[in-house]
Design a protein around this motif. Structure first.
Motif, short mmCIF file in Angstrom:
data_model
loop_
_atom_site.label_atom_id
_atom_site.label_comp_id
_atom_site.label_asym_id
_atom_site.label_seq_id
_atom_site.Cartn_x
_atom_site.Cartn_y
_atom_site.Cartn_z
N THR A 7 0.86 -1.17 0.00
CA THR A 7 0.00 0.00 0.00
C THR A 7 0.91 1.23 0.00
N PRO A 8 0.37 2.44 -0.13
CA PRO A 8 1.19 3.64 0.06
C PRO A 8 1.83 3.63 1.46
N PRO A 9 3.04 4.18 1.61
CA PRO A 9 3.70 4.19 2.92
C PRO A 9 2.84 4.87 3.99
N GLY A 10 2.77 4.23 5.16
CA GLY A 10 2.02 4.78 6.27
C GLY A 10 0.52 4.56 6.18
N ALA A 11 0.06 3.74 5.23
CA ALA A 11 -1.38 3.51 5.08
C ALA A 11 -1.91 2.59 6.18
N GLY A 12 -1.25 1.46 6.39
CA GLY A 12 -1.68 0.53 7.42
C GLY A 12 -2.90 -0.29 7.06
N PRO A 13 -2.80 -1.24 6.11
CA PRO A 13 -3.97 -2.03 5.70
C PRO A 13 -4.52 -2.86 6.86
N ARG A 14 -5.85 -2.82 6.99
CA ARG A 14 -6.51 -3.49 8.11
C ARG A 14 -7.39 -4.65 7.66
N HIS A 15 -8.38 -4.37 6.80
CA HIS A 15 -9.30 -5.40 6.31
C HIS A 15 -9.38 -5.32 4.79
N LEU A 16 -9.78 -6.45 4.18
CA LEU A 16 -9.83 -6.57 2.72
C LEU A 16 -11.22 -7.01 2.28
N ALA A 17 -11.56 -6.64 1.04
CA ALA A 17 -12.81 -7.10 0.45
C ALA A 17 -12.58 -7.39 -1.03
N PHE A 18 -12.98 -8.58 -1.46
CA PHE A 18 -12.97 -8.93 -2.88
C PHE A 18 -14.23 -8.40 -3.55
N HIS A 19 -14.07 -7.84 -4.73
CA HIS A 19 -15.22 -7.47 -5.55
C HIS A 19 -15.87 -8.75 -6.06
N PRO A 20 -17.19 -8.76 -6.28
CA PRO A 20 -17.85 -9.96 -6.80
C PRO A 20 -17.28 -10.48 -8.12
N ASN A 21 -16.64 -9.61 -8.91
CA ASN A 21 -16.06 -10.09 -10.17
C ASN A 21 -14.76 -10.86 -9.96
N GLY A 22 -14.23 -10.89 -8.73
CA GLY A 22 -13.02 -11.63 -8.43
C GLY A 22 -11.74 -11.02 -8.94
N LYS A 23 -11.81 -9.84 -9.56
CA LYS A 23 -10.63 -9.23 -10.19
C LYS A 23 -10.08 -8.04 -9.42
N TRP A 24 -10.84 -7.54 -8.47
CA TRP A 24 -10.43 -6.37 -7.71
C TRP A 24 -10.47 -6.67 -6.22
N VAL A 25 -9.47 -6.16 -5.50
CA VAL A 25 -9.40 -6.28 -4.05
C VAL A 25 -9.27 -4.88 -3.48
N ILE A 37 -18.57 -4.64 0.28
CA ILE A 37 -19.05 -4.32 -1.05
C ILE A 37 -20.44 -4.91 -1.24
N SER A 38 -21.32 -4.16 -1.87
CA SER A 38 -22.67 -4.66 -2.14
C SER A 38 -22.61 -5.87 -3.05
N ALA A 39 -23.60 -6.74 -2.94
CA ALA A 39 -23.60 -7.99 -3.70
C ALA A 39 -23.60 -7.76 -5.20
N ASP A 40 -24.17 -6.64 -5.65
CA ASP A 40 -24.19 -6.35 -7.08
C ASP A 40 -22.90 -5.68 -7.56
N GLY A 41 -21.97 -5.42 -6.64
CA GLY A 41 -20.68 -4.86 -7.01
C GLY A 41 -20.68 -3.39 -7.35
N ARG A 42 -21.76 -2.69 -7.08
CA ARG A 42 -21.88 -1.28 -7.48
C ARG A 42 -21.34 -0.32 -6.42
N TYR A 43 -21.35 -0.74 -5.15
CA TYR A 43 -21.02 0.20 -4.09
C TYR A 43 -20.08 -0.43 -3.06
N LEU A 44 -19.23 0.43 -2.50
CA LEU A 44 -18.31 0.04 -1.44
C LEU A 44 -18.59 0.91 -0.22
N TYR A 45 -18.49 0.30 0.96
CA TYR A 45 -18.71 1.00 2.22
C TYR A 45 -17.51 0.80 3.13
N GLY A 46 -17.19 1.84 3.92
CA GLY A 46 -16.13 1.75 4.91
C GLY A 46 -16.54 2.48 6.17
#
Length: 350
Positions: free
Chosen positions: A190-208, A254-263
């Motif tokens: 990730t960018p320096p100092g970001a600190g990744p915490r949790h991950l989510a796969f997009h329903p298309n399987g191509k984006w994290v 991520i919503s099941a239809d892959g249209r929206y992300l929430y944090g």
């Protein structure tokens, strides 16, 4: 069904089972379990009606993590099956693999990740593999050493992706269930100092997507399904422009239809919504809404996508939001549930 994990002393309730009316959003307590210290995160196997909670205990005088298995019996009662110790000094997160045969626990404080067997009868088996991370990140306070915070399994269950907050790395392991081991495959920064915490796969399987705790941001990675490789594409803020207060992030979904992300933002105490570009996966801000409580440490979308439930730890409350089917926007329903220090909320069909 809705299962909740929390900060709790062993003598107090710490794991809760609820029933939720999917039409109205009403939530009713069915059972609660005590005897666990800080059962903060849960793994749920809905098919086998099992719930797995991390906890803290001691062995030979030393602090150590454990997993406690519950069977969900008639009327939603939690029946403890067994418990087994895992990694030292504790675990911060649990994730079941997609077959339900293994659980991976993340050791924020120890810089380690453990692979634990789940037996055919649903009981917890032994720790079969452990990986130790090394190094540090850009922030001298938050990233002085490794801090694996969570694990996500790839859609095909071939890879386990570890978000290491302390290293600014997503570490990818090949998951070998027959051998019972995790084998290092690759890593992405990730960018320096970001600190990744949790991950989510997009329903298309191509984006994290990684939600980054230290600098309150979201990162998009392109994911190669064949190799498990990640390639960073973009990073955007989780906070409104001009906000200068303290904040750390928590959960991403991520919503099941892959249209929206929430944090979720802890400090700003909000839920952020982004629209996902269907061609590139890049994010466009939609809005911020109040989480209706302090420190939204976790949240989850219900399986039907109609509601989002936010666990506000500092105000001891679950807040229920309606999700607009066309825009994905969140509206607080006015419904809340009082829970002591909630950390994790898992809604599943049972």
């Amino acid at each position: 069904m809705l299962f909740v994990g929390s900060y709790a002393e062993a003598g107090d309730p710490g794991v809760y089972a609820y029933e939720m009316d999917t039409a109205s959003g009403e939530i009713r307590l069915l059972d609660q379990a005590s005897g666990l210290k800080n059962p903060t995160f849960l793994g749920v196997d809905a098919e086998r009606r099992k719930v797995y909670a991390i906890s803290e205990t001691t062995k030979e005088g030393d602090r150590i993590g454990e997993i406690v298995a519950f069977d969900v019996v008639d009327a939603g009662k939690l029946h403890e099956l067994n418990r087994e110790v895992t990694i030292r000094p504790s675990s911060s997160h649990i994730q079941l693999d997609r077959s339900g045969r293994y659980a991976v626990v993340s050791g924020y404080h120890g810089g380690n990740v453990g692979l634990v067997e789940i037996q055919a009868d649903g009981t917890v088996g032994r720790l079969v593999d452990e990986r130790q991370h090394e190094g540090q990140g850009a922030d001298p306070v938050r990233q002085d050493r490794p801090h694996p915070h969570s694990v996500a399994f790839s859609p095909d269950n071939r890879f386990a992706l570890v978000a290491d907050l302390g290293l600014d790395r997503i570490v990818v392991y090949t998951f070998e269930p027959e051998a019972g081991r995790l084998v290092f495959r690759s890593e992405a920064a990730t960018p320096p100092g970001a600190g990744p915490r949790h991950l989510a796969f997009h329903p298309n399987g191509k984006w994290v997507y990684s939600i980054n705790e230290v600098n309150s941001s979201l990162s998009l990675f392109y994911y190669d399904e064949a190799t498990g490789q990640l390639a960073l594409q973009d990073t955007v803020p989780t906070l409104p422009a001009g906000y200068a207060g303290d904040n750390t992030t928590a959960e991403v979904a991520i919503s099941a239809d892959g249209r929206y992300l929430y944090g979720s933002n802890r400090g700003h105490d909000s839920l952020v919504q982004y629209a996902i570009d269907p061609g590139s996966g890049r994010l466009t801000l939609v809005e911020h809404v109040s989480s209706e409580g302090g420190h939204p440490r976790h949240f989850a979308l219900t399986p039907d996508g109609k509601h989002l439930i936010a666990a506000n730890r500092d105000d001891n409350v679950l807040a229920v939001f309606a999700v607009a089917p066309d825009s994905g926007r969140l509206t607080f329903t006015g419904r809340t549930v009082s829970v002591s220090k909630p950390v994790c909320v898992k809604p599943v069909w049972f």
